[in-house]
Motif scaffolding. Structure first.
Motif, PDB file in Angstrom:
ATOM      1  N   LEU A  67      -4.232   0.837  14.689  1.00 56.96           N
ATOM      2  CA  LEU A  67      -5.467   1.196  13.988  1.00 56.96           C
ATOM      3  C   LEU A  67      -5.169   1.856  12.654  1.00 56.96           C
ATOM      4  O   LEU A  67      -5.898   1.647  11.674  1.00 56.96           O
ATOM      5  CB  LEU A  67      -6.317   2.113  14.864  1.00 56.96           C
ATOM      6  CG  LEU A  67      -6.986   1.450  16.063  1.00 56.96           C
ATOM      7  CD1 LEU A  67      -7.567   2.496  17.005  1.00 56.96           C
ATOM      8  CD2 LEU A  67      -8.083   0.496  15.614  1.00 56.96           C
ATOM      9  N   ARG A  68      -4.122   2.664  12.597  1.00 54.73           N
ATOM     10  CA  ARG A  68      -3.744   3.296  11.330  1.00 54.73           C
ATOM     11  C   ARG A  68      -3.388   2.230  10.301  1.00 54.73           C
ATOM     12  O   ARG A  68      -3.780   2.312   9.134  1.00 54.73           O
ATOM     13  CB  ARG A  68      -2.573   4.256  11.547  1.00 54.73           C
ATOM     14  CG  ARG A  68      -2.131   4.973  10.265  1.00 54.73           C
ATOM     15  CD  ARG A  68      -0.968   5.916  10.529  1.00 54.73           C
ATOM     16  NE  ARG A  68      -1.334   6.984  11.440  1.00 54.73           N
ATOM     17  CZ  ARG A  68      -1.963   8.105  11.058  1.00 54.73           C
ATOM     18  NH1 ARG A  68      -2.286   8.289   9.782  1.00 54.73           N
ATOM     19  NH2 ARG A  68      -2.255   9.029  11.939  1.00 54.73           N
ATOM     20  N   LYS A  69      -2.644   1.237  10.742  1.00 49.24           N
ATOM     21  CA  LYS A  69      -2.260   0.174   9.824  1.00 49.24           C
ATOM     22  C   LYS A  69      -3.474  -0.655   9.407  1.00 49.24           C
ATOM     23  O   LYS A  69      -3.601  -1.052   8.249  1.00 49.24           O
ATOM     24  CB  LYS A  69      -1.196  -0.698  10.472  1.00 49.24           C
ATOM     25  CG  LYS A  69       0.118   0.049  10.645  1.00 49.24           C
ATOM     26  CD  LYS A  69       1.224  -0.850  11.144  1.00 49.24           C
ATOM     27  CE  LYS A  69       2.536  -0.076  11.187  1.00 49.24           C
ATOM     28  NZ  LYS A  69       3.674  -0.924  11.580  1.00 49.24           N
ATOM     29  N   SER A 109      -2.629   6.113   1.836  1.00 49.66           N
ATOM     30  CA  SER A 109      -2.455   6.597   3.200  1.00 49.66           C
ATOM     31  C   SER A 109      -3.802   6.705   3.902  1.00 49.66           C
ATOM     32  O   SER A 109      -4.860   6.533   3.295  1.00 49.66           O
ATOM     33  CB  SER A 109      -1.753   7.957   3.203  1.00 49.66           C
ATOM     34  OG  SER A 109      -2.551   8.923   2.525  1.00 49.66           O
ATOM     35  N   VAL A 110      -3.738   7.016   5.192  1.00 49.71           N
ATOM     36  CA  VAL A 110      -4.933   7.177   6.028  1.00 49.71           C
ATOM     37  C   VAL A 110      -4.811   8.486   6.783  1.00 49.71           C
ATOM     38  O   VAL A 110      -3.729   8.819   7.304  1.00 49.71           O
ATOM     39  CB  VAL A 110      -5.063   6.003   7.026  1.00 49.71           C
ATOM     40  CG1 VAL A 110      -6.261   6.208   7.943  1.00 49.71           C
ATOM     41  CG2 VAL A 110      -5.180   4.686   6.286  1.00 49.71           C
ATOM     42  N   ILE A 154      -4.773  -1.099   5.560  1.00 48.56           N
ATOM     43  CA  ILE A 154      -5.067  -2.389   4.925  1.00 48.56           C
ATOM     44  C   ILE A 154      -6.430  -2.348   4.259  1.00 48.56           C
ATOM     45  O   ILE A 154      -6.615  -2.845   3.148  1.00 48.56           O
ATOM     46  CB  ILE A 154      -4.977  -3.521   5.966  1.00 48.56           C
ATOM     47  CG1 ILE A 154      -3.521  -3.734   6.383  1.00 48.56           C
ATOM     48  CG2 ILE A 154      -5.577  -4.820   5.429  1.00 48.56           C
ATOM     49  CD1 ILE A 154      -3.344  -4.599   7.592  1.00 48.56           C
ATOM     50  N   LYS A 155      -7.393  -1.735   4.943  1.00 48.93           N
ATOM     51  CA  LYS A 155      -8.738  -1.602   4.362  1.00 48.93           C
ATOM     52  C   LYS A 155      -8.691  -0.750   3.094  1.00 48.93           C
ATOM     53  O   LYS A 155      -9.305  -1.092   2.072  1.00 48.93           O
ATOM     54  CB  LYS A 155      -9.679  -0.974   5.387  1.00 48.93           C
ATOM     55  CG  LYS A 155     -11.102  -0.822   4.892  1.00 48.93           C
ATOM     56  CD  LYS A 155     -11.999  -0.192   5.961  1.00 48.93           C
ATOM     57  CE  LYS A 155     -13.414   0.010   5.431  1.00 48.93           C
ATOM     58  NZ  LYS A 155     -14.299   0.640   6.449  1.00 48.93           N
ATOM     59  N   ALA A 165       0.830  -1.210   0.000  1.00 51.01           N
ATOM     60  CA  ALA A 165       0.000   0.000   0.000  1.00 51.01           C
ATOM     61  C   ALA A 165       0.859   1.251   0.000  1.00 51.01           C
ATOM     62  O   ALA A 165       0.604   2.211  -0.747  1.00 51.01           O
ATOM     63  CB  ALA A 165      -0.926  -0.010   1.224  1.00 51.01           C
ATOM     64  N   GLU A 166       1.892   1.259   0.819  1.00 52.79           N
ATOM     65  CA  GLU A 166       2.769   2.427   0.893  1.00 52.79           C
ATOM     66  C   GLU A 166       3.518   2.637  -0.416  1.00 52.79           C
ATOM     67  O   GLU A 166       3.769   3.777  -0.821  1.00 52.79           O
ATOM     68  CB  GLU A 166       3.742   2.264   2.055  1.00 52.79           C
ATOM     69  CG  GLU A 166       3.043   2.365   3.419  1.00 52.79           C
ATOM     70  CD  GLU A 166       3.980   2.096   4.583  1.00 52.79           C
ATOM     71  OE1 GLU A 166       5.064   1.506   4.347  1.00 52.79           O
ATOM     72  OE2 GLU A 166       3.621   2.448   5.726  1.00 52.79           O
TER      73      GLU A 166
END
Length: 333
Positions: free
Chosen positions: A142-144, A101-102, A148-149, A95-96
């Motif tokens: 939670l960020r990770k 990002s989130v 992932i979502k 993802a990165e």
């Protein structure tokens, strides 16, 4: 019980947070993913978070129970957590690399939801403190989890499943969307007593002889329902002439079911022996109900999407350089 507990373990792993920190301190690690370490500290904290939530559901004595193959549920759980953290690190790195990002706002929302979910768990806040699990650590996890979502959503948007794909699946797996039922009557001559204790060999021989006689009479044209009413020792169905109504697969004992579903309407079976005794089965009806494509289309689209994403993640994992530190892993309780 084992299936239930395994399902609970996997449910918690799938719906709660997991991950590994970016701390670069030189410490023990349980695994490396493309040279990125999953630290022993982060692994232990994840174990602590998940264990507390599971114990609130099924009790703390779960961990010493037998999970099969010589392992306890503690052994199984520890292995599943490590595998999940490895898989999620693979996804995060991918993802990165795509620039996904989130936002901080999303993390704060998820953190508030997490606090709401666990607020009624006994002594949970103290448990977190005892295991050195800070709010910052939870937010990092939670960020990770959110990333992932986002990664999954990005993949599905880039690889949409077309209706034609769903239709092809439906046509190739037609039996999956059919529900077959059989209507049958039977005559039972028992080979066990009312306590399910086997009769003597002599009594079983007599039961067989009676059943064979009734089979011959039924095939010769005598009224099946009258024979059932008079002779069947399944007294509940005997009152209705042996009628069992319609039933699906998985309802009757296997040998009885296999025979009933193999027969044509109006056919009378050979003797079928089960743990209850000798059965004579007469099939009186058969029906198959099919789910229309439109009624299952969304389910199929979702299933194909999940399958494709799972295959994508497995491919990422297969191509990653993964090293497990078995020595550090095995030293943990």
């Amino acid at each position: 019980m084992k299936k239930f507990l395994s399902a609970v373990l996997m449910l918690v792993i799938l719906v709660t947070v997991a991950g590994c920190s970016n701390e670069k301190a030189e410490e023990k690690y349980v695994a490396k993913v493309n040279s990125e370490q999953i630290s022993l500290t982060d692994y232990e904290k994840n174990l602590a978070i998940f264990k507390k939530q599971i114990e609130a559901t099924v009790g703390a004595d779960i961990w010493t129970q037998d999970a099969g193959e010589g392992r306890t549920y503690n052994d199984l759980f520890r292995e599943q957590i490590l595998e999940k953290m490895i898989e999620e690190e693979v996804i995060i790195q991918d993802a990165e690399s795509k620039g996904l990002s989130v936002s901080d706002e999303e993390v704060e929302t998820q953190f508030a939801n997490f606090k709401e979910q666990v607020k009624n768990l006994p002594d949970y806040d103290q448990y977190l403190k005892d295991n050195n699990i800070s709010d910052d650590f939870i937010k990092m996890q939670l960020r990770k989890d959110a990333l992932i979502k986002v990664s999954k959503e990005h993949f599905l948007s880039e690889n949409p499943v077309e209706e034609a794909d769903a239709l092809a699946y439906y046509e190739e797996n037609e039996s999956e969307f059919k529900s077959e039922e059989v209507e049958a009557s039977h005559i039972l001559i028992k080979t066990v007593d009312d306590n399910f204790v086997s009769l003597s060999e002599e009594e079983i021989a007599e039961a067989r002889a009676l059943a064979e006689d009734l089979l011959n009479r039924a095939r010769a044209g005598e009224d099946f329902s009258e024979l059932a009413l008079t002779y069947s020792e399944d007294f509940a169905s005997a009152q209705n002439g042996g009628d069992l109504g319609y039933f699906k697969r998985g309802v009757m004992v296997k040998d009885f079911e296999d025979m009933a579903f193999s027969m044509e309407e109006g056919q009378i079976s050979d003797l079928v022996e089960t743990q209850y005794g000798f059965h004579i089965i007469k099939v009186t009806g058969k029906r198959v109900e099919s789910s229309e494509f439109e009624s299952v289309k969304d389910m199929i689209l979702s299933r194909i999407s999940e399958q494709r994403y799972t295959e994508y993640v497995m491919a990422l994992k297969d191509s990653a350089e993964i090293e497990k530190n078995e020595e550090a892993f095995k030293t943990q309780d």
